[in-house]
Design a protein around this motif. Structure first.
Motif, PDB file in Angstrom:
ATOM      1  N   GLY A  92       0.776  -1.235   0.000  1.00 40.03           N
ATOM      2  CA  GLY A  92       0.000   0.000   0.000  1.00 40.03           C
ATOM      3  C   GLY A  92       0.807   1.284   0.000  1.00 40.03           C
ATOM      4  N   ALA A  93       2.127   1.195   0.038  1.00 41.90           N
ATOM      5  CA  ALA A  93       2.970   2.396  -0.022  1.00 41.90           C
ATOM      6  C   ALA A  93       3.106   2.842  -1.471  1.00 41.90           C
ATOM      7  CB  ALA A  93       4.353   2.091   0.559  1.00 41.90           C
ATOM      8  N   HIS A  94       3.655   4.032  -1.679  1.00 44.88           N
ATOM      9  CA  HIS A  94       3.959   4.461  -3.044  1.00 44.88           C
ATOM     10  C   HIS A  94       5.279   5.230  -3.072  1.00 44.88           C
ATOM     11  CE1 HIS A  94       1.498   7.792  -1.454  1.00 44.88           C
ATOM     12  NE2 HIS A  94       2.243   8.564  -2.209  1.00 44.88           N
ATOM     13  N   VAL A  95       5.926   5.188  -4.229  1.00 40.70           N
ATOM     14  CA  VAL A  95       7.227   5.831  -4.417  1.00 40.70           C
ATOM     15  C   VAL A  95       6.996   7.320  -4.646  1.00 40.70           C
ATOM     16  CG1 VAL A  95       9.256   5.981  -5.913  1.00 40.70           C
ATOM     17  CG2 VAL A  95       8.274   3.741  -5.371  1.00 40.70           C
ATOM     18  N   LEU A  96       7.740   8.147  -3.907  1.00 35.36           N
ATOM     19  CA  LEU A  96       7.708   9.592  -4.112  1.00 35.36           C
ATOM     20  C   LEU A  96       8.862  10.030  -5.016  1.00 35.36           C
ATOM     21  CD1 LEU A  96       6.885  10.845  -0.507  1.00 35.36           C
ATOM     22  CD2 LEU A  96       5.323  10.583  -2.438  1.00 35.36           C
ATOM     23  N   THR A  97      10.072   9.552  -4.710  1.00 37.65           N
ATOM     24  CA  THR A  97      11.264   9.929  -5.476  1.00 37.65           C
ATOM     25  C   THR A  97      12.271   8.793  -5.425  1.00 37.65           C
ATOM     26  OG1 THR A  97      10.993  12.213  -4.721  1.00 37.65           O
ATOM     27  CG2 THR A  97      13.092  11.667  -5.719  1.00 37.65           C
ATOM     28  N   ASP A  98      12.845   8.455  -6.545  1.00 32.41           N
ATOM     29  CA  ASP A  98      13.919   7.455  -6.583  1.00 32.41           C
ATOM     30  C   ASP A  98      15.244   8.198  -6.657  1.00 32.41           C
ATOM     31  OD1 ASP A  98      15.764   5.437  -7.054  1.00 32.41           O
ATOM     32  OD2 ASP A  98      14.443   4.361  -8.421  1.00 32.41           O
ATOM     33  N   ARG A  99      15.998   8.136  -5.599  1.00 29.73           N
ATOM     34  CA  ARG A  99      17.296   8.815  -5.535  1.00 29.73           C
ATOM     35  C   ARG A  99      18.449   7.815  -5.578  1.00 29.73           C
ATOM     36  NH1 ARG A  99      16.426  14.154  -1.867  1.00 29.73           N
ATOM     37  NH2 ARG A  99      14.530  14.801  -2.935  1.00 29.73           N
ATOM     38  N   THR A 100      18.203   6.701  -6.252  1.00 30.03           N
ATOM     39  CA  THR A 100      19.248   5.697  -6.437  1.00 30.03           C
ATOM     40  C   THR A 100      20.277   6.247  -7.414  1.00 30.03           C
ATOM     41  OG1 THR A 100      17.627   3.948  -6.090  1.00 30.03           O
ATOM     42  CG2 THR A 100      19.706   3.318  -7.117  1.00 30.03           C
ATOM     43  N   LEU A 101      21.549   6.134  -7.049  1.00 31.65           N
ATOM     44  CA  LEU A 101      22.639   6.629  -7.888  1.00 31.65           C
ATOM     45  C   LEU A 101      23.161   5.531  -8.804  1.00 31.65           C
ATOM     46  CD1 LEU A 101      24.509   8.607  -5.090  1.00 31.65           C
ATOM     47  CD2 LEU A 101      22.926   9.507  -6.806  1.00 31.65           C
ATOM     48  N   PRO A 102      23.824   5.881  -9.910  1.00 31.80           N
ATOM     49  CA  PRO A 102      24.358   4.873 -10.827  1.00 31.80           C
ATOM     50  C   PRO A 102      25.308   3.878 -10.144  1.00 31.80           C
ATOM     51  CG  PRO A 102      24.433   7.031 -11.857  1.00 31.80           C
ATOM     52  CD  PRO A 102      24.015   7.252 -10.421  1.00 31.80           C
ATOM     53  N   ASN A 103      26.004   4.301  -9.079  1.00 28.79           N
ATOM     54  CA  ASN A 103      26.929   3.401  -8.386  1.00 28.79           C
ATOM     55  C   ASN A 103      26.220   2.503  -7.365  1.00 28.79           C
ATOM     56  OD1 ASN A 103      26.391   5.082  -6.227  1.00 28.79           O
ATOM     57  ND2 ASN A 103      28.475   5.853  -6.011  1.00 28.79           N
ATOM     58  N   GLY A 104      24.881   2.592  -7.277  1.00 26.77           N
ATOM     59  CA  GLY A 104      24.123   1.737  -6.362  1.00 26.77           C
ATOM     60  C   GLY A 104      23.820   2.377  -5.021  1.00 26.77           C
TER      61      GLY A 104
END
Length: 136
Positions: free
Chosen positions: A102-114
């Motif tokens: 039931g949660a939702h993603v607000l922002t994906d701040r995953t960097l290219p290096n993981g």
């Protein structure tokens, strides 16, 4: 030179964090069930649907999560939030699991290096982050 010890020291008393409280405009029991399922812990045996306060009990003396019915809706970004570290799952798997609950993603701040994190919101809009775990 060290100061001389106080011959009659008073014990220093500090408060204990008993609960971390979430305001809810919806059903506290439903939001507590989301967090109980997500964290793998139980809603208190004395709480039931329709209660104005519902507790998720955490182990080993950790503060419980208390969900309390309020009338006013959330209007701004949380000033405090949880940073979650997946155990036995990747960050992506944990995000997917949270969304399925039931949660939702607000922002994906995953960097290219993981490194980085994913900012999420629970069903009431309370923010939390999922960081990279030991599996990525």
């Amino acid at each position: 030179m060290h100061p001389s010890p106080n011959p009659n020291p008073k014990p220093t008393l500090h408060p204990t964090i008993r609960h971390i409280t979430f305001d809810c405009t919806g059903e506290p029991y439903e939001l507590a069930c989301f967090w109980a399922e997500f964290l793998g812990h139980a809603v208190s045996d004395i709480d039931k649907p329709g209660d104005d306060e519902v507790l998720v009990e955490l182990p080993d003396g950790a503060p419980g999560l208390l969900f309390v019915r309020v009338e006013e809706a959330k209007t701004t970004k949380n000033r405090i939030h949880f940073d979650m570290g997946p155990t036995g799952r990747t960050r992506a798997e944990e995000v997917e699991r949270a969304v399925s609950l039931g949660a939702h993603v607000l922002t994906d701040r995953t960097l290219p290096n993981g490194r980085g994190w994913v900012v999420m919101a629970d069903p009431e809009g309370n923010e939390f982050c999922i960081e990279r775990g030991e599996l990525g």
